[in-house]
Design a protein around this motif. Structure first.
Motif, PDB file in Angstrom:
ATOM      1  N   ARG A 196       0.846  -1.196   0.000  1.00  0.00           N
ATOM      2  CA  ARG A 196       0.000   0.000   0.000  1.00  0.00           C
ATOM      3  C   ARG A 196       0.881   1.244   0.000  1.00  0.00           C
ATOM      4  O   ARG A 196       1.921   1.287   0.669  1.00  0.00           O
ATOM      5  CB  ARG A 196      -0.896   0.034   1.230  1.00  0.00           C
ATOM      6  N   ALA A 197       0.453   2.230  -0.752  1.00  0.00           N
ATOM      7  CA  ALA A 197       1.179   3.499  -0.788  1.00  0.00           C
ATOM      8  C   ALA A 197       0.942   4.254   0.507  1.00  0.00           C
ATOM      9  O   ALA A 197      -0.103   4.120   1.155  1.00  0.00           O
ATOM     10  CB  ALA A 197       0.700   4.334  -1.977  1.00  0.00           C
ATOM     11  N   GLU A 198       1.922   5.049   0.882  1.00  0.00           N
ATOM     12  CA  GLU A 198       1.843   5.900   2.071  1.00  0.00           C
ATOM     13  C   GLU A 198       1.920   7.356   1.617  1.00  0.00           C
ATOM     14  O   GLU A 198       2.413   7.652   0.523  1.00  0.00           O
ATOM     15  CB  GLU A 198       2.996   5.565   3.012  1.00  0.00           C
ATOM     16  N   LEU A 199       1.465   8.267   2.467  1.00  0.00           N
ATOM     17  CA  LEU A 199       1.499   9.688   2.097  1.00  0.00           C
ATOM     18  C   LEU A 199       2.907  10.158   1.745  1.00  0.00           C
ATOM     19  O   LEU A 199       3.075  11.003   0.863  1.00  0.00           O
ATOM     20  CB  LEU A 199       0.895  10.557   3.204  1.00  0.00           C
ATOM     21  N   ASP A 200       3.926   9.574   2.387  1.00  0.00           N
ATOM     22  CA  ASP A 200       5.311   9.929   2.062  1.00  0.00           C
ATOM     23  C   ASP A 200       5.697   9.548   0.631  1.00  0.00           C
ATOM     24  O   ASP A 200       6.675  10.064   0.095  1.00  0.00           O
ATOM     25  CB  ASP A 200       6.289   9.242   3.027  1.00  0.00           C
ATOM     26  N   ASP A 201       4.937   8.644   0.010  1.00  0.00           N
ATOM     27  CA  ASP A 201       5.216   8.197  -1.358  1.00  0.00           C
ATOM     28  C   ASP A 201       4.595   9.115  -2.413  1.00  0.00           C
ATOM     29  O   ASP A 201       4.887   8.978  -3.597  1.00  0.00           O
ATOM     30  CB  ASP A 201       4.633   6.794  -1.597  1.00  0.00           C
ATOM     31  N   GLN A 202       3.748  10.028  -1.970  1.00  0.00           N
ATOM     32  CA  GLN A 202       2.930  10.801  -2.899  1.00  0.00           C
ATOM     33  C   GLN A 202       3.748  11.546  -3.956  1.00  0.00           C
ATOM     34  O   GLN A 202       3.411  11.517  -5.148  1.00  0.00           O
ATOM     35  CB  GLN A 202       2.053  11.780  -2.123  1.00  0.00           C
ATOM     36  N   GLU A 203       4.829  12.183  -3.570  1.00  0.00           N
ATOM     37  CA  GLU A 203       5.630  12.949  -4.521  1.00  0.00           C
ATOM     38  C   GLU A 203       6.234  12.037  -5.599  1.00  0.00           C
ATOM     39  O   GLU A 203       6.195  12.354  -6.795  1.00  0.00           O
ATOM     40  CB  GLU A 203       6.735  13.714  -3.797  1.00  0.00           C
ATOM     41  N   THR A 204       6.762  10.907  -5.193  1.00  0.00           N
ATOM     42  CA  THR A 204       7.348   9.964  -6.143  1.00  0.00           C
ATOM     43  C   THR A 204       6.274   9.398  -7.071  1.00  0.00           C
ATOM     44  O   THR A 204       6.496   9.267  -8.282  1.00  0.00           O
ATOM     45  CB  THR A 204       8.071   8.828  -5.400  1.00  0.00           C
ATOM     46  N   ILE A 205       5.119   9.063  -6.519  1.00  0.00           N
ATOM     47  CA  ILE A 205       4.023   8.545  -7.336  1.00  0.00           C
ATOM     48  C   ILE A 205       3.618   9.588  -8.377  1.00  0.00           C
ATOM     49  O   ILE A 205       3.421   9.256  -9.553  1.00  0.00           O
ATOM     50  CB  ILE A 205       2.812   8.161  -6.455  1.00  0.00           C
ATOM     51  N   TRP A 206       3.514  10.836  -7.969  1.00  0.00           N
ATOM     52  CA  TRP A 206       3.129  11.891  -8.897  1.00  0.00           C
ATOM     53  C   TRP A 206       4.175  12.046 -10.005  1.00  0.00           C
ATOM     54  O   TRP A 206       3.826  12.218 -11.174  1.00  0.00           O
ATOM     55  CB  TRP A 206       2.878  13.199  -8.171  1.00  0.00           C
TER      56      TRP A 206
END
Length: 173
Positions: A12-22
């Protein structure tokens, strides 16, 4: 299990992953445009989409040696756009919806999206869900090839965000 598969982890993705995902989604948006596809060329998905995916526990990442190389939204809720189909779904029971599959540029062409779908199948069966539904643009040739290779059956067209989309389903046994 091959050495290559051992380095992957689907979580599961975490909020800390958001920048990389974007960043990965922006790379995928650019590739869609370069391929001549109209998919994702209208401001969707956007950072808010990713944040909402993560907050709702829909966001999943595939990592390789601790680095995120792919993303997908895996939704266990009913997809309203799938309630009306010009065609027929293979099943009427519980299903998982897959949206926003994206692979980083450096991992593109290495089978990452295929691996993501295989991991999603494991998630589905672990939750006793044996149907996966997905849609894509008629001009997203790479995704159409992946769905065909993995045994997804074309079921008809759905309308998502005011556009006709090819709809597919795979039954898991």
């Amino acid at each position: 299990m091959s050495k290559k598969e051992e380095q992957f982890h689907f979580r599961r993705a975490e909020l800390d992953d958001q920048e990389t995902i974007w960043e990965i989604l922006q790379q995928a948006i650019k590739r869609r445009k370069e391929d001549g596809s109209t998919q994702w060329q209208d401001g969707y998905p956007n950072p808010e989409t990713i944040e909402n995916d993560i907050k709702k526990n829909y966001g999943f990442v595939l990592t390789s040696d601790q680095h995120i190389v792919g993303y997908a939204a895996v939704i266990f809720d009913v997809e309203p756009a799938y309630e009306v189909i010009e065609g027929k779904w293979l099943s009427d029971g519980k299903y998982i919806v897959v949206h926003r599959v994206a692979v980083s540029t450096e991992a593109a062409g290495m089978g990452i999206a295929t691996h993501i779908f295989k991991e999603i199948e494991k998630v589905a069966t672990s939750e006793n869900v044996f149907s996966i539904k997905v849609d894509t643009n008629f001009d997203n040739i790479p995704m159409l090839k992946i769905l065909d290779k993995l045994g997804y059956k074309y079921c008809g067209e759905v309308h998502f965000r005011e556009s006709a989309r090819k709809a597919f389903e795979k039954l898991l046994n």
